[in-house]
Design an enzyme around this catalytic site. Structure first.
Site, PDB file in Angstrom:
ATOM      1  N   LYS A  74       0.891  -1.394  -0.095  1.00  0.00           N
ATOM      2  CA  LYS A  74       0.067  -0.094   0.061  1.00  0.00           C
ATOM      3  C   LYS A  74       0.744   1.198   0.061  1.00  0.00           C
ATOM      4  CE  LYS A  74      -3.961   1.619   2.828  1.00  0.00           C
ATOM      5  NZ  LYS A  74      -4.796   1.203   3.919  1.00  0.00           N
ATOM      6  N   SER A 150      -9.340   0.759   2.858  1.00  0.00           N
ATOM      7  CA  SER A 150      -8.646   1.658   2.189  1.00  0.00           C
ATOM      8  C   SER A 150      -7.613   0.894   1.440  1.00  0.00           C
ATOM      9  CB  SER A 150      -8.319   2.698   2.869  1.00  0.00           C
ATOM     10  OG  SER A 150      -7.288   2.219   4.026  1.00  0.00           O
ATOM     11  N   SER A 174      -9.752  -1.748   7.518  1.00  0.00           N
ATOM     12  CA  SER A 174      -8.869  -1.575   5.880  1.00  0.00           C
ATOM     13  C   SER A 174      -8.136  -2.831   5.217  1.00  0.00           C
ATOM     14  CB  SER A 174      -8.137  -0.203   6.003  1.00  0.00           C
ATOM     15  OG  SER A 174      -8.900   0.986   5.869  1.00  0.00           O
TER      16      SER A 174
END
Length: 457
Positions: A74, A150, A174
């Site tokens: 990420k 996310s 997330s």
């Protein structure tokens, strides 16, 4: 090839780390124009790391546990020489990172090969990865649907077969939400278990980091490689390494396993309930357990998230609010404007809440719950309906994850595929008491071995 096959193939010489790397890069090149999981590709670094593994094997060295395994992170993880975007436009002006994040360093030491950075909601504030700066990440099982967030790029990259392993963050769900919606494995460790040094923060008092993978073995191998104290991270309270791989196949005999009811049943749609029912039957769980104060815990998590997240970005909110994306700027501003008394009250409640949750595990080893209320909705969906109640789509994706992460418990999200669900996956949460990740992983291994939880690539 799955994680274990890749590692064994490289170790045995049936394939090379460079060949595996090139195949992964080719897959990314062929698929990411549609999926939009990656925001950067570290091609030269990946080839150099793969070649180094092949040199070590040629010398007859004992290879590290993840030797040659491709992965991506990420884009809130620092990658040396790359600007840490955290899904934002604002961070584009920051200088490149001078060093890798600690978890990236540990995966490199374990032999994994980094292929790049992954898309996410801006500053991790969202559950859908409908990023207006970098475009939405699309669900590989139906590209008209969201990948979740996310850590949406982290889930989609695995589901698309681009990489077998990725890293994400989980404040309110997330890791677990994209794992559920993309049909991959995810692990949110105990709060404080893994170092967060070298990552862009969201909510310091709730942020967790962890892996997503193509298999339970992949989760366990990556998790073990990343464990370890970090005296330079005040949020890392782990004092020792507790390996999960050696106990992964011990099964669930003797474990007390229950099914969460109440909030976790009322806010789960038919497919989510069906997924839990099948998992519970497989794991021999029949008794319904009530999680204390789930709704209040979720509300308190919202207050703390908005307050800490907003205050972190206060300077930019004052001088360049137009550079935030529309989906997050209003929430950041409202968080800054919250009375401090709300924040303090939420933190005081959290201490009591943790004690109540931990008390559950005097009687139970593992608790089962859905990971998301529904499977992935279409990109752009504003509202969803769950059991006759209408919810705003984006926050509702965390209905079932927020109460759990607020308590800091470890969770494995296991990918299941209920019938009559348009061929889409939905995840099941396997929850244990703090510092008992291995129990979650063992239960996940049983679901994997029986074919209940699996990937479809």
């Amino acid at each position: 090839m799955k994680t274990v096959e890749i590692i064994e193939g490289i170790a045995s010489g049936r394939t090379s780390a460079r060949d595996v790397c090139e195949e992964a890069l080719a897959t990314i090149g062929a698929t990411d124009g549609l999926i939009n999981a990656f925001t950067c590709r570290t091609v030269e670094r990946a080839r150099a790391e793969a070649d180094a593994i092949d040199v070590r094997r040629a010398r007859g060295e004992v290879l590290p546990p993840l030797a040659g395994l491709p992965y991506a992170v990420k884009n809130l993880f620092d990658i040396e020489g790359v600007t840490t975007l955290a899904g934002s436009k604002i961070n584009r002006t920051l200088p490149p990172a001078r060093a890798d994040a600690v978890l990236v360093q540990r995966l490199k030491a374990a032999g994994a090969v980094l292929l790049g950075g992954l898309n996410m909601d801006e500053f991790a504030y969202g559950f859908t990865t409908e990023n207006t700066h970098y475009g939405p990440t699309r669900n590989p099982h139906d590209t008209g649907r969201i990948a979740g967030g996310s850590s949406g790029g982290s889930g989609a990259a695995i589901a698309a077969g681009q990489v077998p392993l990725s890293l994400g963050s989980d404040t309110n769900g997330s890791i677990r939400v994209p794992a559920s919606l993309c049909g991959v494995w995810g692990l949110k460790p105990t709060f404080g278990r893994l170092s967060r040094r070298g990552t862009y923060p969201f909510v310091h008092s709730i942020d967790h980091l962890g892996p997503l993978a193509d298999s339970v073995e992949g989760l366990a191998l990556a998790y073990d490689a990343m464990q370890g104290p970090d005296p330079l991270d005040p949020g890392c309270s782990a004092s020792r390494i507790q390996p999960s791989v050696p106990v992964l196949s011990q099964g669930i005999a003797g474990l007390r396993i229950g099914v969460l009811g109440g909030w976790f049943r009322d806010n789960a749609g038919p497919a989510a309930r069906a997924a839990v029912d099948v998992a519970a039957l497989t794991l021999g769980a029949s008794e319904v357990v009530m999680w204390p104060d789930a709704e209040i815990g979720r509300a308190a998590a919202f207050v703390i998230t908005a307050s800490e997240g907003g205050c972190l970005h206060l300077d930019d909110l004052r001088i360049r609010p137009q550079d935030f994306e529309p989906l997050s700027v209003d929430r950041f501003i409202s968080g800054v404007l919250q009375p401090v008394a709300w924040y303090l009250r939420a933190q005081r409640f959290r201490r009591v809440y943790r004690d109540k949750v931990n008390a559950l595990f005097r009687d139970w080893d593992i608790l089962i719950a859905p990971a998301t209320p529904i499977s992935a909705p279409a990109i752009g969906t504003e509202w969803i309906e769950v059991n006759g109640t209408r919810h705003p789509c984006r926050p509702a994706m965390g209905l079932l994850t927020q109460p759990v992460s607020f308590a800091g418990c470890p969770v494995v999200a296991a990918p299941t595929w209920p019938g009559e669900n348009d061929g889409m996956p939905i995840g099941v949460q396997l929850i244990a008491a703090p510092w008992n990740e291995s129990l979650c992983l063992r239960a996940g291994k049983v679901l994997q071995d029986t074919g209940i939880a699996r990937l479809k690539c």
